[in-house]
Design a protein around this motif. Structure first.
Motif, PDB file in Angstrom:
ATOM      1  N   GLU A 243       0.582  -1.220  -0.157  1.00 43.45           N
ATOM      2  CA  GLU A 243      -0.186  -0.102  -0.063  1.00 43.45           C
ATOM      3  C   GLU A 243       1.001   1.602   0.235  1.00 43.45           C
ATOM      4  OE1 GLU A 243      -3.279   2.554   2.485  1.00 43.45           O
ATOM      5  OE2 GLU A 243      -2.377   0.404   3.015  1.00 43.45           O
ATOM      6  N   ASN A 244       1.557   1.134   0.739  1.00 44.87           N
ATOM      7  CA  ASN A 244       2.512   2.601   1.035  1.00 44.87           C
ATOM      8  C   ASN A 244       3.923   1.707   1.269  1.00 44.87           C
ATOM      9  OD1 ASN A 244       3.551   5.274   1.967  1.00 44.87           O
ATOM     10  ND2 ASN A 244       2.935   5.051   3.584  1.00 44.87           N
ATOM     11  N   PRO A 245       5.066   2.227   0.380  1.00 45.49           N
ATOM     12  CA  PRO A 245       6.520   1.846   0.206  1.00 45.49           C
ATOM     13  C   PRO A 245       7.074   2.817   1.017  1.00 45.49           C
ATOM     14  CG  PRO A 245       5.991   2.475  -2.045  1.00 45.49           C
ATOM     15  CD  PRO A 245       4.715   2.166  -1.202  1.00 45.49           C
ATOM     16  N   PHE A 246       6.480   4.745   1.326  1.00 46.80           N
ATOM     17  CA  PHE A 246       6.670   5.493   1.929  1.00 46.80           C
ATOM     18  C   PHE A 246       7.073   5.644   3.553  1.00 46.80           C
ATOM     19  CE2 PHE A 246       6.524   6.115  -1.983  1.00 46.80           C
ATOM     20  CZ  PHE A 246       7.208   7.732  -2.903  1.00 46.80           C
ATOM     21  N   LEU A 247       7.856   6.078   4.077  1.00 43.74           N
ATOM     22  CA  LEU A 247       8.245   5.892   5.065  1.00 43.74           C
ATOM     23  C   LEU A 247       8.767   7.597   5.690  1.00 43.74           C
ATOM     24  CD1 LEU A 247       7.557   4.444   8.058  1.00 43.74           C
ATOM     25  CD2 LEU A 247       9.957   4.632   7.980  1.00 43.74           C
ATOM     26  N   ALA A 248       7.563   8.395   6.907  1.00 43.42           N
ATOM     27  CA  ALA A 248       7.379   9.172   7.255  1.00 43.42           C
ATOM     28  C   ALA A 248       9.613   9.615   7.898  1.00 43.42           C
ATOM     29  CB  ALA A 248       6.858   9.825   8.567  1.00 43.42           C
ATOM     30  N   ALA A 249      10.078  11.174   7.628  1.00 41.25           N
ATOM     31  CA  ALA A 249      11.534  11.733   7.594  1.00 41.25           C
ATOM     32  C   ALA A 249      11.711  10.865   8.868  1.00 41.25           C
ATOM     33  CB  ALA A 249      12.349  12.432   6.803  1.00 41.25           C
ATOM     34  N   ALA A 250      10.548  11.899  10.037  1.00 39.20           N
ATOM     35  CA  ALA A 250      10.564  11.341  11.419  1.00 39.20           C
ATOM     36  C   ALA A 250      10.732  10.014  12.262  1.00 39.20           C
ATOM     37  CB  ALA A 250       9.264  11.614  11.467  1.00 39.20           C
ATOM     38  N   GLU A 251      10.642   8.679  10.817  1.00 38.62           N
ATOM     39  CA  GLU A 251      11.113   7.443  11.423  1.00 38.62           C
ATOM     40  C   GLU A 251      11.738   6.720  10.884  1.00 38.62           C
ATOM     41  OE1 GLU A 251       6.352   5.929  10.612  1.00 38.62           O
ATOM     42  OE2 GLU A 251       5.598   7.584  12.310  1.00 38.62           O
ATOM     43  N   TYR A 252      12.195   7.656   9.574  1.00 37.05           N
ATOM     44  CA  TYR A 252      12.582   6.913   8.452  1.00 37.05           C
ATOM     45  C   TYR A 252      14.453   6.593   9.140  1.00 37.05           C
ATOM     46  CZ  TYR A 252      16.081   6.113   4.433  1.00 37.05           C
ATOM     47  OH  TYR A 252      16.892   5.225   3.155  1.00 37.05           O
ATOM     48  N   LEU A 253      14.273   4.784   8.626  1.00 43.48           N
ATOM     49  CA  LEU A 253      15.345   4.217   9.435  1.00 43.48           C
ATOM     50  C   LEU A 253      16.084   3.889   8.044  1.00 43.48           C
ATOM     51  CD1 LEU A 253      17.604   3.079  12.014  1.00 43.48           C
ATOM     52  CD2 LEU A 253      16.226   1.159  12.127  1.00 43.48           C
ATOM     53  N   PRO A 254      17.139   4.138   7.768  1.00 39.50           N
ATOM     54  CA  PRO A 254      17.613   3.467   5.834  1.00 39.50           C
ATOM     55  C   PRO A 254      18.564   1.761   6.484  1.00 39.50           C
ATOM     56  CG  PRO A 254      19.589   4.729   7.120  1.00 39.50           C
ATOM     57  CD  PRO A 254      18.333   4.797   8.452  1.00 39.50           C
ATOM     58  N   PRO A 255      18.124   1.485   5.373  1.00 41.55           N
ATOM     59  CA  PRO A 255      18.708   0.186   4.551  1.00 41.55           C
ATOM     60  C   PRO A 255      19.639   0.317   5.057  1.00 41.55           C
ATOM     61  CG  PRO A 255      17.779   1.215   3.116  1.00 41.55           C
ATOM     62  CD  PRO A 255      17.817   1.780   4.040  1.00 41.55           C
ATOM     63  N   THR A 256      20.684  -1.053   5.230  1.00 43.07           N
ATOM     64  CA  THR A 256      21.845  -1.750   5.051  1.00 43.07           C
ATOM     65  C   THR A 256      22.028  -2.506   3.957  1.00 43.07           C
ATOM     66  OG1 THR A 256      22.121  -2.067   7.634  1.00 43.07           O
ATOM     67  CG2 THR A 256      23.897  -2.916   6.137  1.00 43.07           C
ATOM     68  N   LEU A 257      22.992  -1.355   3.384  1.00 45.40           N
ATOM     69  CA  LEU A 257      22.736  -2.135   1.690  1.00 45.40           C
ATOM     70  C   LEU A 257      23.870  -2.031   1.850  1.00 45.40           C
ATOM     71  CD1 LEU A 257      21.800   1.705  -0.196  1.00 45.40           C
ATOM     72  CD2 LEU A 257      20.876   0.010   0.541  1.00 45.40           C
ATOM     73  N   PHE A 258      24.137  -3.764   0.907  1.00 41.67           N
ATOM     74  CA  PHE A 258      25.140  -4.413  -0.080  1.00 41.67           C
ATOM     75  C   PHE A 258      25.351  -4.870  -1.284  1.00 41.67           C
ATOM     76  CE2 PHE A 258      23.462  -6.304   4.513  1.00 41.67           C
ATOM     77  CZ  PHE A 258      24.529  -6.496   5.497  1.00 41.67           C
ATOM     78  N   SER A 259      26.510  -4.557  -1.704  1.00 44.26           N
ATOM     79  CA  SER A 259      26.546  -4.750  -2.736  1.00 44.26           C
ATOM     80  C   SER A 259      26.862  -6.158  -3.649  1.00 44.26           C
ATOM     81  CB  SER A 259      28.271  -3.889  -3.786  1.00 44.26           C
ATOM     82  OG  SER A 259      29.263  -4.496  -2.843  1.00 44.26           O
ATOM     83  N   ALA A 260      25.789  -6.279  -5.528  1.00 50.12           N
ATOM     84  CA  ALA A 260      26.296  -7.495  -5.720  1.00 50.12           C
ATOM     85  C   ALA A 260      25.908  -7.042  -7.148  1.00 50.12           C
ATOM     86  CB  ALA A 260      25.754  -9.135  -4.673  1.00 50.12           C
ATOM     87  N   GLY A 261      26.294  -7.755  -7.753  1.00 44.40           N
ATOM     88  CA  GLY A 261      25.708  -8.610  -9.397  1.00 44.40           C
ATOM     89  C   GLY A 261      25.847  -7.153  -9.750  1.00 44.40           C
ATOM     90  N   SER A 262      25.200  -6.489 -11.239  1.00 44.87           N
ATOM     91  CA  SER A 262      25.090  -5.568 -11.894  1.00 44.87           C
ATOM     92  C   SER A 262      23.940  -4.346 -12.239  1.00 44.87           C
ATOM     93  CB  SER A 262      24.279  -6.905 -13.466  1.00 44.87           C
ATOM     94  OG  SER A 262      23.455  -7.066 -13.550  1.00 44.87           O
ATOM     95  N   THR A 263      23.562  -3.979 -12.934  1.00 46.89           N
ATOM     96  CA  THR A 263      23.450  -2.473 -12.823  1.00 46.89           C
ATOM     97  C   THR A 263      22.576  -2.153 -13.316  1.00 46.89           C
ATOM     98  OG1 THR A 263      25.939  -1.451 -12.792  1.00 46.89           O
ATOM     99  CG2 THR A 263      24.155  -0.001 -12.974  1.00 46.89           C
ATOM    100  N   SER A 264      21.429  -2.854 -13.030  1.00 47.01           N
ATOM    101  CA  SER A 264      19.854  -2.718 -13.381  1.00 47.01           C
ATOM    102  C   SER A 264      19.222  -1.091 -13.590  1.00 47.01           C
ATOM    103  CB  SER A 264      19.029  -3.926 -13.331  1.00 47.01           C
ATOM    104  OG  SER A 264      18.784  -3.390 -11.791  1.00 47.01           O
ATOM    105  N   LEU A 265      19.647  -0.490 -13.814  1.00 51.65           N
ATOM    106  CA  LEU A 265      18.871   0.923 -13.692  1.00 51.65           C
ATOM    107  C   LEU A 265      17.558   1.611 -14.729  1.00 51.65           C
ATOM    108  CD1 LEU A 265      19.459   3.883 -13.381  1.00 51.65           C
ATOM    109  CD2 LEU A 265      20.761   4.850 -14.921  1.00 51.65           C
ATOM    110  N   GLY A 266      17.754   0.625 -15.626  1.00 47.63           N
ATOM    111  CA  GLY A 266      16.293   1.031 -15.989  1.00 47.63           C
ATOM    112  C   GLY A 266      14.652   0.485 -15.575  1.00 47.63           C
ATOM    113  N   GLY A 267      15.351  -0.729 -15.043  1.00 49.14           N
ATOM    114  CA  GLY A 267      14.433  -1.309 -13.535  1.00 49.14           C
ATOM    115  C   GLY A 267      14.122  -0.404 -12.946  1.00 49.14           C
TER     116      GLY A 267
END
Length: 371
Positions: A243-267
């Motif tokens: 329903e809503n993939p957005f979160l208010a900035a007041a509650e925002y906890l960023p994801p911990t990012l990991f790198s792998a794979g190619s660069t699917s910019l278009g998608g």
């Protein structure tokens, strides 16, 4: 902090001040009776008094409500919305494009407000602008109370004119800024660069949450792209169909990012475009006002999927003023810049390490430009 907590805090502060002054007097008296000269005695007393004054200043500053200006922001937004409706037949062009300087004289001309009302509204705007530009602590609680009283009265006059919207909460009165961070997490984003990217996300979250106005206005969603796009609501990966993939900035906890794979910019661009479009439609169906959504695209490499059509869709949305696009060329590769140029971004940042600090000033400037 509740009213009881604030009362207890004030009582504690007064007692602390009393004891500091009392101890200073007793200490000065003991020094004098033991043969210490007047200069040392006076210095001791002044030091204690200075400490008391410092404690009182700190107590008063900490007792101020950092969110006290938020309600004024919402009231002004509602006044502007209802005022545009009230004089829409008199204004040329779309009501949403009219500025306060255009609306106020029209309200007076229609007999909805008096000239004195217009002057009072300018007082409210000065308080609102001070909060927006310098933060809640730039105004006193008395100024906020007076501004709120004036704003309530002006709203009542608009209500009598039959222009009031359905009752809504203060946060719902305030326009929303949607912010989508579209971030490359392909295999080339590794080591120190990946660590810095995660640090920058946490710094952004802290910065937004330290500014009550932005914490209330901004909703964030993150789209990462390695071999496939991933949508994040805070630190939780979600399906873009939620329903809503957005979160208010007041509650925002960023994801911990990991790198792998190619660069699917278009998608990733297609995904970002869809979630922005869906959220805009939802908020507008609820009568919410919005600033133009912002899309930040961060990448260090060339796309590995079919990206051109998706880039052209983003560019078209930018030209139609549906979104504002910013690019971050991580590594300053000229070929990557050429890819970002196809999005027709307002600006491309050429950096070696990710730094999201420009987002904060741009979000603030976006609010100022509309106000």
């Amino acid at each position: 902090m509740t009213a009881r907590d604030r009362t207890s805090s004030r009582r504690f502060g007064r007692r602390a001040l009393f004891f500091i002054v009392l101890i200073s007097i007793i200490g000065a008296a003991l020094l004098f009776t033991n043969g210490v000269g007047w200069p040392m005695t006076l210095t001791t007393f002044i030091s204690g008094l200075t400490a008391a004054i410092g404690l009182d200043f700190t107590r008063q500053s900490s007792s101020q409500d950092p969110h006290r200006g938020v309600e004024i922001m919402g009231l002004v937004a509602l006044i502007e919305e209802n005022a545009r409706t009230a004089v829409s037949s008199r204004l040329q062009g779309e009501p949403d494009d009219q500025t306060v300087s255009t609306i106020t004289p029209a309200l007076v001309a229609e007999g909805i407000w008096t000239s004195e009302d217009a002057n009072e509204f300018r007082r409210v705007l000065r308080v609102r602008n001070s909060i927006a530009h310098s933060g809640p602590r730039s105004v006193t609680e008395k100024e906020v109370r007076e501004a709120k009283k004036i704003a309530d009265g002006l709203l009542a006059k608009l209500d009598r004119n039959g222009t009031s919207a359905a009752p809504i909460s203060i946060n719902e009165r305030m326009p929303t800024i949607l912010l989508v961070l579209c971030i490359d997490t392909s295999a080339s984003i590794e080591g120190p660069r990946l660590n810095r990217l995660n640090e920058a996300l946490n710094e952004l979250a802290h910065s937004l949450q330290s500014v009550p106005l932005l914490a209330n206005l901004v909703e964030i969603s993150t789209v990462t792209f390695g071999s496939r796009p991933q949508v994040w609501r805070g630190d939780q990966e979600v399906s873009e169909e939620v329903e809503n993939p957005f979160l208010a900035a007041a509650e925002y906890l960023p994801p911990t990012l990991f790198s792998a794979g190619s660069t699917s910019l278009g998608g990733a661009l297609r995904t970002a475009n869809r979630i922005i479009d869906a959220r805009v439609k939802f908020l507008r169906s609820r009568g919410r006002r919005l600033y133009r959504p912002q899309l930040w695209v961060v990448t260090d490499g060339l796309p590995t999927d079919e990206w051109e059509a998706a880039a052209d869709e983003i560019a078209a949305a930018q030209e139609m003023r549906k979104i504002v696009v910013y690019g971050v060329n991580l590594g300053r590769d000229e070929r990557v810049r050429n890819v970002l140029d196809r999005l027709l971004p307002r600006h491309i940042y050429e950096v070696e390490e990710v730094d999201f600090s420009p987002i904060l000033s741009i979000l603030t400037d976006s609010i100022k430009s509309i106000w």
